[in-house]
Motif scaffolding. Structure first.
Motif, PDB file in Angstrom:
ATOM      1  N   THR A 285       4.945 -21.724 -16.482  1.00  0.00           N
ATOM      2  CA  THR A 285       3.532 -21.748 -16.109  1.00  0.00           C
ATOM      3  C   THR A 285       2.950 -20.354 -16.293  1.00  0.00           C
ATOM      4  OG1 THR A 285       4.023 -21.238 -13.788  1.00  0.00           O
ATOM      5  CG2 THR A 285       3.954 -23.572 -14.419  1.00  0.00           C
TER       6      THR A 285
ATOM      7  N   ARG B 154       3.306 -21.275  -8.443  1.00  0.00           N
ATOM      8  CA  ARG B 154       3.863 -21.369  -9.790  1.00  0.00           C
ATOM      9  C   ARG B 154       2.958 -22.186 -10.704  1.00  0.00           C
ATOM     10  NH1 ARG B 154       9.693 -23.476 -10.336  1.00  0.00           N
ATOM     11  NH2 ARG B 154       9.078 -23.065 -12.498  1.00  0.00           N
ATOM     12  N   PHE B 155       2.133 -23.098 -10.113  1.00  0.00           N
ATOM     13  CA  PHE B 155       1.296 -23.980 -10.905  1.00  0.00           C
ATOM     14  C   PHE B 155      -0.195 -23.711 -10.703  1.00  0.00           C
ATOM     15  CE2 PHE B 155       5.282 -26.126  -9.901  1.00  0.00           C
ATOM     16  CZ  PHE B 155       5.720 -26.484 -11.162  1.00  0.00           C
TER      17      PHE B 155
END
Length: 772
Positions: free
Chosen positions: A415, A757-758
């Motif tokens: 990501t 993380r996203f």
């Protein structure tokens, strides 16, 4: 653009086709002169007798009855007597074995003389009672018939009073002035036979290992007695044509003369057919007419002692003697079987190939000195190629492990948020080293046919690591981090009265840029105009990245090749600095963590695996005595490099545990948001936080609900910001269990890190979050 490239290519083809062949009339005349001189000297050799070389260039017999003088020949005889005496007598012999000296066992007069001398001196000798060697059998000496290989040893200067030293003010090239040092013999045998042609490159170094002299010699090898006589040749010294006169016996003279008359005639015929002046007994540097030291080398190979016959299962007895091993007497038949198995492996149960050991006397008639070597040791070339193949296969295995680790890391950093943490220069340094290894393995495989498949395998997996996976990951990192490198675009003039939008500092992926990035000036577009991003499809970045990568790679290769000609002191500094720089790959990541206030860029599996794989070559080169590069072990350098890599890994661990800016003064760093603060109560109440669910058992702490996992999280608080400096009750490690966003929402650290993380947005209010 394509037409211009095609035109340049056609011009180069025309230049190559129209280029002269290099044989001008002047060069042709020089070649004819060299060939005529060689024919004349060959005829002189044909008409000569032992001890009377005739009129040959550089061979002076006016002051001495023989050439070399009796002083030098006496040193050669003494050296050979010592070698044979050590073999027949042995260091641990309880009794002296008796050996037949018949026509079948010896084919050279010097061998009979030496054996008689040894047996005579040992008639009354009874040495040590601990005989650990099996009796030596009657028959020919156990010697290798083909001694191609590389041997290493030490040399020392021999002072011979009365030795004729040429008096001249001329400075000779390749002169040895030190008293001792190291020496390397690189021997290459020709066609097999009783007397064989042999070429050798000799490298003489001083005590410090520098000031090396590379000397090319050509000579003959008497396989039955283990003798070898070699000499240099040049315009000033007709060594190869006088070589039979350098031998010690009439029989050796006749054998070597017969061989050389045939081989030299064939070489001259090839010179006439090919119109080149190159000869097998001269290298390119030997044809220079500048005065230099000429050399005559006498070598005596040590008869192979009794080896300890073993099988692979017997290698599991590293301590003490192996009860399964038996001492088998080494005979000429056994040596022949070993050589056949090395040359054409069939899996026959033969003993392991013993090393080649030699002693030598090195005499320079032009510079007037004598050098001596004792017990120089090395491996046969087939055995060395086996070691090189094993090394290449191990290198290929290490490359496969690194590919597996890199694939797992790429899957983890999938990501924009996780990629933004990775240092571009850390991966670039690894890729440059891998590319360097790819070219090195590929280049060596071209010249070494015996190791072609293992070397190409190592080059292939290294190429996959650097081109298919490494460059792909680098390209991803470069695109994600591109806004950090770009300059702020200038503001366009506004053409309408519409208020300018509030600037939002976003990256190319639509996510907020780091908190340390400068705010971007908004671009106001005129009506009915759009930005043309069709050209920004990554091709330009890809081309620039590849061009810079290959420029750095080729530049490092050419610099390394050029460094081989530097003085030893500077060459060693360059080599050690290059090794340390190649093992500094975690340093850019440590720096990026500090400057951006981020951590967890790589998984610990990747950090530990890559560190171990890239330390392995250092351990092999600097700690393994029998490495294929013949580099002497240097434990201090190995400890320095391993400690440096360990220091970088420890820095990454401390940044993970204590924070990326641990022990670094805040005033030296750009501002960054701290996700693990101790919250003041006033600020917490004014920020509309989550409602505490229950009171905490820890004084001054509040318990909140994590909006991601819906579990409780305990957060320490203080009454005011003035007490923040005195809040030592809650340690740094204690604050790593929770994270507080800039909008004052509280989450578990693992929960929010997984979310970020996203998405770099708060899970509750959707406000942008600074990257970790």
């Amino acid at each position: 653009m394509e037409q211009s490239r095609l035109g340049v290519f056609l011009i180069l083809i025309i230049i190559i086709l129209l280029a002269p062949d290099g044989n001008s009339p002047t060069q042709r005349h020089e070649i004819d002169h060299i060939i005529e001189r060689e024919k004349l000297e060959l005829e002189t050799l044909r008409n000569s007798t032992f001890g009377k070389p005739g009129n040959l260039t550089g061979i002076n017999t006016e002051n001495e009855s023989v050439f070399p003088s009796d002083l030098v020949r006496g040193q050669v005889r003494k050296m050979r007597e010592d070698v044979m005496a050590d073999y027949f007598r042995g260091d641990h012999s309880s009794e002296v074995p008796v050996r037949n000296v018949g026509s079948q066992g010896t084919n050279n007069g010097i061998e009979k003389e030496l054996l008689a001398e040894v047996q005579k001196s040992d008639n009354n000798a009874q040495e040590n009672k601990n005989n650990k060697r099996a009796p030596i059998l009657n028959g020919p000496l156990p010697l290798y018939r083909n001694v191609s290989g590389t041997l290493h040893g030490e040399w020392s200067r021999v002072k011979l009073p009365g030795l004729l030293i040429p008096q001249s003010n001329i400075t000779y090239q390749k002169n040895v002035t030190a008293d001792s040092g190291k020496i390397t013999f690189n021997i290459e045998e020709k066609e097999p036979g009783k007397v064989q042609e042999v070429g050798m490159t000799m490298m003489i170094k001083n005590e410090e290992g520098g000031d090396s002299k590379e000397i090319t010699l050509y000579g003959v090898h008497f396989t039955d007695s283990g003798e070898m006589v070699l000499t240099t040749s040049s315009e000033r010294f007709s060594g190869i044509f006088a070589l039979p006169h350098f031998t010690l016996t009439d029989e050796s003279y006749n054998l070597s003369k017969t061989l050389l008359l045939s081989s030299i005639s064939t070489a001259i015929q090839k010179q006439e057919d090919s119109s080149h002046s190159n000869s097998p007994w001269q290298s390119g540097s030997d044809q220079v007419s500048d005065p230099r030291c000429e050399y005559i080398v006498y070598i005596q190979f040590h008869p192979i002692d009794t080896p300890e016959f073993s099988t692979p299962l017997m290698s599991f007895f590293p301590f003490g003697p192996n009860p399964l091993q038996s001492q088998q007497p080494m005979t000429l038949e056994t040596i022949h079987e070993i050589e056949q198995e090395l040359r054409r492996p069939t899996g026959a149960p033969v003993p392991p190939a013993p090393p080649i050991i030699l002693s030598s006397i090195i005499y320079s008639p032009t510079c007037g000195f004598v050098l001596s070597t004792k017990g120089s040791e090395g491996l046969k070339v087939e055995k060395y190629y086996d070691k090189a193949s094993n090394f290449a296969l191990c290198a290929a295995s290490v490359m496969i492990v690194q590919i597996w680790l890199l694939i797992r890391q790429m899957n983890e950093s999938n990501t924009p948020s996780t990629v933004s943490r990775v240092s571009f220069w850390t991966m670039a340094m690894m890729s440059v080293v891998d590319g360097y290894l790819t070219i090195a393995f590929l280049a060596v495989s071209i010249f070494v046919d015996s190791c072609f498949l293992p070397l190409v395998s190592a080059a292939f997996f290294s190429f996959l690591l650097v081109s298919l996976f490494g460059m792909r990951f680098l390209m991803t990192i470069y695109r994600v981090q591109r806004p950090e490198r770009r300059a702020n675009p200038p503001a366009a003039p506004a053409t309408n009265t519409t208020p300018a939008p509030v600037p939002i500092n976003l990256s190319a992926s639509g996510l907020p840029a780091p908190v340390t990035a400068a705010p971007q000036t908004p671009v106001v577009l005129p009506p009915n105009q759009d930005t043309n991003d069709s050209d920004d499809d990554g091709r330009q970045d890809l081309g620039m990245l590849y061009s810079r990568f290959y420029f750095i790679l080729l530049g490092s290769i050419f610099l390394s090749l050029h460094a081989t000609s530097w003085p030893p002191f500077f060459r060693n500094i360059f080599m050690n600095s290059a090794v340390i720089l190649a093992n500094s790959f975690w340093l850019p990541q440590v720096y990026r963590n500090v400057m951006r206030g981020c951590r967890k860029a790589f998984t610990w599996e990747f950090v530990a695996g890559m560190s171990f794989c890239r330390i392995l070559p250092v351990l092999y080169i600097y700690c393994w005595k029998d490495n294929i590069f013949y580099i002497e072990p240097n434990l201090k350098t190995a400890a320095l490099i391993i400690g440096w890599v360990w220091f970088q890994v420890c820095a990454l661990v401390s940044q993970e545990v204590f924070g990326p800016r641990f022990l670094i003064p805040t005033n030296l760093l750009p501002p960054a948001y701290d996700y693990h603060p101790i919250l003041p109560l006033d600020d917490l109440e004014a920020a509309d936080p989550q409602i505490p669910t229950s009171p905490s058992t820890v004084p001054g702490a509040r318990i909140f609900d994590c909006a991601i996992c819906m579990q409780s999280v305990e957060v320490p608080t203080i009454s005011s910001e003035n007490e923040a400096g005195r809040s030592g009750g809650v340690g740094l490690l204690g604050r790593r269990g929770y994270m507080v966003t800039p909008c004052k929402h509280v989450f578990h650290s693992n929960c929010l890190e997984g979310w970020m993380r996203f998405r770099l947005q708060c899970p509750i209010c959707r406000n942008p979050l600074p990257p970790l």
